[in-house]
Design a protein around this motif. Structure first.
Motif, PDB file in Angstrom:
ATOM      1  N   GLU A   1       0.810  -1.214   0.000  1.00 40.36           N
ATOM      2  CA  GLU A   1       0.000   0.000   0.000  1.00 40.36           C
ATOM      3  C   GLU A   1       0.845   1.266   0.000  1.00 40.36           C
ATOM      4  O   GLU A   1       0.332   2.368  -0.234  1.00 40.36           O
ATOM      5  CB  GLU A   1      -0.921   0.015   1.221  1.00 40.36           C
ATOM      6  N   ALA A   2       2.130   1.127   0.266  1.00 40.38           N
ATOM      7  CA  ALA A   2       3.001   2.293   0.413  1.00 40.38           C
ATOM      8  C   ALA A   2       3.574   2.735  -0.929  1.00 40.38           C
ATOM      9  O   ALA A   2       3.659   1.958  -1.892  1.00 40.38           O
ATOM     10  CB  ALA A   2       4.136   1.973   1.375  1.00 40.38           C
ATOM     11  N   ARG A   3       3.964   3.986  -0.971  1.00 39.17           N
ATOM     12  CA  ARG A   3       4.795   4.494  -2.061  1.00 39.17           C
ATOM     13  C   ARG A   3       6.234   4.468  -1.546  1.00 39.17           C
ATOM     14  O   ARG A   3       6.504   4.875  -0.414  1.00 39.17           O
ATOM     15  CB  ARG A   3       4.390   5.930  -2.432  1.00 39.17           C
ATOM     16  N   HIS A   4       7.144   4.026  -2.377  1.00 41.67           N
ATOM     17  CA  HIS A   4       8.516   3.796  -1.925  1.00 41.67           C
ATOM     18  C   HIS A   4       9.451   4.800  -2.589  1.00 41.67           C
ATOM     19  O   HIS A   4       9.478   4.929  -3.814  1.00 41.67           O
ATOM     20  CB  HIS A   4       8.939   2.370  -2.248  1.00 41.67           C
ATOM     21  N   HIS A   5      10.216   5.509  -1.764  1.00 40.59           N
ATOM     22  CA  HIS A   5      11.128   6.545  -2.248  1.00 40.59           C
ATOM     23  C   HIS A   5      12.558   6.168  -1.889  1.00 40.59           C
ATOM     24  O   HIS A   5      12.857   5.893  -0.723  1.00 40.59           O
ATOM     25  CB  HIS A   5      10.786   7.892  -1.602  1.00 40.59           C
ATOM     26  N   ARG A   6      13.413   6.176  -2.876  1.00 33.00           N
ATOM     27  CA  ARG A   6      14.826   5.898  -2.623  1.00 33.00           C
ATOM     28  C   ARG A   6      15.573   7.229  -2.663  1.00 33.00           C
ATOM     29  O   ARG A   6      15.617   7.899  -3.697  1.00 33.00           O
ATOM     30  CB  ARG A   6      15.385   4.934  -3.678  1.00 33.00           C
ATOM     31  N   LEU A   7      16.163   7.602  -1.528  1.00 31.44           N
ATOM     32  CA  LEU A   7      16.841   8.881  -1.392  1.00 31.44           C
ATOM     33  C   LEU A   7      18.341   8.680  -1.249  1.00 31.44           C
ATOM     34  O   LEU A   7      18.779   7.755  -0.561  1.00 31.44           O
ATOM     35  CB  LEU A   7      16.321   9.640  -0.162  1.00 31.44           C
ATOM     36  N   ARG A   8      19.097   9.565  -1.871  1.00 31.03           N
ATOM     37  CA  ARG A   8      20.553   9.476  -1.761  1.00 31.03           C
ATOM     38  C   ARG A   8      21.017  10.196  -0.501  1.00 31.03           C
ATOM     39  O   ARG A   8      20.667  11.348  -0.260  1.00 31.03           O
ATOM     40  CB  ARG A   8      21.228  10.074  -2.994  1.00 31.03           C
ATOM     41  N   VAL A   9      21.808   9.486   0.288  1.00 27.98           N
ATOM     42  CA  VAL A   9      22.423  10.048   1.487  1.00 27.98           C
ATOM     43  C   VAL A   9      23.924   9.822   1.359  1.00 27.98           C
ATOM     44  O   VAL A   9      24.416   8.711   1.555  1.00 27.98           O
ATOM     45  CB  VAL A   9      21.886   9.386   2.770  1.00 27.98           C
ATOM     46  N   GLY A  10      24.654  10.850   0.991  1.00 28.30           N
ATOM     47  CA  GLY A  10      26.078  10.680   0.711  1.00 28.30           C
ATOM     48  C   GLY A  10      26.257   9.800  -0.509  1.00 28.30           C
ATOM     49  O   GLY A  10      25.676  10.036  -1.568  1.00 28.30           O
ATOM     50  N   SER A  11      27.045   8.744  -0.369  1.00 30.13           N
ATOM     51  CA  SER A  11      27.300   7.840  -1.487  1.00 30.13           C
ATOM     52  C   SER A  11      26.346   6.649  -1.499  1.00 30.13           C
ATOM     53  O   SER A  11      26.455   5.774  -2.352  1.00 30.13           O
ATOM     54  CB  SER A  11      28.744   7.334  -1.427  1.00 30.13           C
ATOM     55  N   ARG A  12      25.420   6.612  -0.546  1.00 32.66           N
ATOM     56  CA  ARG A  12      24.491   5.490  -0.420  1.00 32.66           C
ATOM     57  C   ARG A  12      23.055   5.949  -0.617  1.00 32.66           C
ATOM     58  O   ARG A  12      22.775   7.154  -0.678  1.00 32.66           O
ATOM     59  CB  ARG A  12      24.640   4.838   0.955  1.00 32.66           C
ATOM     60  N   CYS A  13      22.140   4.990  -0.666  1.00 26.73           N
ATOM     61  CA  CYS A  13      20.723   5.295  -0.773  1.00 26.73           C
ATOM     62  C   CYS A  13      19.971   4.671   0.398  1.00 26.73           C
ATOM     63  O   CYS A  13      20.343   3.594   0.882  1.00 26.73           O
ATOM     64  CB  CYS A  13      20.141   4.764  -2.086  1.00 26.73           C
ATOM     65  N   VAL A  14      18.936   5.363   0.831  1.00 32.56           N
ATOM     66  CA  VAL A  14      18.052   4.812   1.850  1.00 32.56           C
ATOM     67  C   VAL A  14      16.638   4.773   1.282  1.00 32.56           C
ATOM     68  O   VAL A  14      16.296   5.517   0.362  1.00 32.56           O
ATOM     69  CB  VAL A  14      18.069   5.638   3.159  1.00 32.56           C
ATOM     70  N   MET A  15      15.823   3.906   1.866  1.00 24.52           N
ATOM     71  CA  MET A  15      14.440   3.760   1.434  1.00 24.52           C
ATOM     72  C   MET A  15      13.513   4.425   2.442  1.00 24.52           C
ATOM     73  O   MET A  15      13.641   4.217   3.649  1.00 24.52           O
ATOM     74  CB  MET A  15      14.079   2.277   1.295  1.00 24.52           C
ATOM     75  N   VAL A  16      12.594   5.229   1.920  1.00 23.26           N
ATOM     76  CA  VAL A  16      11.550   5.829   2.744  1.00 23.26           C
ATOM     77  C   VAL A  16      10.215   5.359   2.189  1.00 23.26           C
ATOM     78  O   VAL A  16       9.939   5.486   0.987  1.00 23.26           O
ATOM     79  CB  VAL A  16      11.621   7.365   2.727  1.00 23.26           C
ATOM     80  N   HIS A  17       9.378   4.796   3.062  1.00 29.07           N
ATOM     81  CA  HIS A  17       8.075   4.274   2.664  1.00 29.07           C
ATOM     82  C   HIS A  17       7.001   5.275   3.074  1.00 29.07           C
ATOM     83  O   HIS A  17       6.920   5.681   4.236  1.00 29.07           O
ATOM     84  CB  HIS A  17       7.818   2.925   3.333  1.00 29.07           C
ATOM     85  N   GLU A  18       6.170   5.670   2.115  1.00 28.65           N
ATOM     86  CA  GLU A  18       5.141   6.671   2.354  1.00 28.65           C
ATOM     87  C   GLU A  18       3.763   6.009   2.439  1.00 28.65           C
ATOM     88  O   GLU A  18       3.330   5.333   1.506  1.00 28.65           O
ATOM     89  CB  GLU A  18       5.140   7.710   1.235  1.00 28.65           C
TER      90      GLU A  18
END
Length: 301
Positions: A58-75
Motif C-alpha cells: 500500500e506504500a509508495r517507496h522513495h529511494r533517497l541518496r544520502v552521501g554515497s548510499r541510498c536509503v528507502m523511505v516508505h510513504e
C-alpha cells in the motif's frame, strides 16, 4: 556461554590494548557499526515480514541518496477522504525495519496522518552493512528535506536515539530536524553507556576505549560524553512522550528515567510487561502514542 569466536576477538583486543590501542579503537568502532546480515533472519522475523507484505504494497517507496548510499523511505498516505492531519516520521530500531512498525504506522495513517517510515542504512530496503548515529541522523535530515516538517517523529529503540539527536542537531554540520513532537519508545538515553557496555563485552582496555570514543568525536564532531539524551532534550524543549517497559532487557528502564529528568515538556509512560518489542504492537501503547501526536498536531504543507 561465550563462543570461541568472541573469545578470540576479546583476546585480540586485549593484545591491541598493549601494542596498538588506536588500531583497536578503530576496529571496535567498525564492529559497533556493523549491521546484521539481512539474509540471516530468524523465523519470527520472516513471519513478521510476510504478515506485513500486503501492508507494504500500500506504500509508495522513495529511494533517497544520502552521501554515497541510498536509503528507502516508505510513504503511507491517509485513506481516501481523510483530511491530512500532518506528516509523521517513523524510525525503527537496530535489527528492525518498517514492517515491524506496522501497528503504529496504520494507526496514524488511519487517523489522517501521512506517515513516512525510514529504513535506516543497512536495514530493510536501505543498502549497506554499516550504521552509526551520524549516518542515521543524516538520513533523517534528508527525509526531512524531502517530506518535512514533521508533526512528530516516533522512534523505537535506536530510532528513538536518532530522533532525539536529529531534532537536537547534535551532529556537527547537520541542521536540526524540524518536528513539533517526539515519541521515544524503549529508547536509550545515554550513548556513552552503550559504548561502555560494548567495550566491556569486547574486553577493551582504557586506552582502546579512549580510542573508540575518539572515533565517535571524529565522525560526529562532538565528544562522546555530550551524547546524553536528557541533556539534549533539556536544551530542545520539544513536547516529548517517553514510553518504556520496566522489564525491558535490551534498554534498561533507567534510560527512560533519565529522559524524564529533561524537563516538564517530557512525559514518561511506563508499560509494564511489554518488554522491548511487544511494546510496539500493544493496542494501549499505540492509542496513547496516537493521542499524543494528534493533540494539536501541526499540519504539514
Amino acid at each position: 556461554m561465550t563462543s570461541i569466536g568472541v573469545k578470540v576477538i576479546r583476546g585480540l583486543f586485549g593484545a591491541a590494548e598493549r601494542v596498538a590501542p588506536q588500531i583497536g579503537g578503530k576496529a571496535a568502532f567498525q564492529l559497533f557499526c556493523r549491521t546484521p546480515n539481512p539474509k540471516r533472519l530468524s523465523e519470527g522475523e520472516k513471519r513478521a515480514i510476510d504478515r506485513a507484505a500486503g501492508f507494504m504494497e500500500e506504500a509508495r517507496h522513495h529511494r533517497l541518496r544520502v552521501g554515497s548510499r541510498c536509503v528507502m523511505v516508505h510513504e503511507f498516505r491517509p485513506r481516501q477522504g481523510r483530511e491530512n492531519a500532518g506528516t509523521v516520521l517513523v524510525l525503527h530500531g537496530w535489527r528492525s525495519r518498517t514492517e515491524y512498525m506496522k501497528s503504529l504506522i496504520e494507526a496514524h495513517r488511519d487517523a489522517g496522518f501521512r506517515v513516512m517510515s525510514l529504513d535506516l542504512p543497512g536495514h530493510g530496503g536501505s543498502v549497506g552493512r554499516r550504521l552509526n548515529l551520524a549516518t542515521a541522523v543524516r538520513a533523517a535530515h534528508v527525509a526531512g528535506e524531502w517530506f518535512g516538517p514533521f508533526a512528530a517523529v516516533v522512534g523505537h529503540s535506536f530510532g528513538g536515539a536518532v530522533a532525539v539527536n536529529a531534532v537536537a542537531g547534535s551532529i556537527v554540520g547537520i541542521p536540526p530536524l524540524a518536528a513539533s513532537k517526539l515519541v521515544l519508545i524503549a529508547a536509550p538515553s545515554s550513548i556513552p553507556v552503550l559504548f561502555k557496555d560494548f567495550g566491556r563485552y569486547l574486553n577493551l582496555g582504557p586506552r582502546t576505549q579512549s580510542a573508540l570514543a575518539e572515533e565517535v568525536r571524529r565522525i560526529a564532531g562532538r565528544p562522546l560524553d555530550e551524547f546524553i539524551g536528557s541533556r539534549q532534550l533539556a536544551e530542545t524543549p520539544v513536547p516529548t512522550l517517553v514510553i518504556h517497559a520496566p522489564d525491558d532487557r535490551e534498554v534498561p528502564a533507567d534510560h527512560a528515567e533519565l529522559f524524564a529528568q529533561a524537563g516538564d515538556h517530557v512525559r514518561l509512560r511506563w508499560a509494564p510487561g511489554l518488554g522491548h518489542r511487544r511494546i510496539l504492537s500493544d493496542p494501549a501503547i499505540v492509542e496513547e502514542t496516537l493521542g499524543f501526536v494528534a493533540r494539536q498536531a501541526v499540519t504539514a504543507h
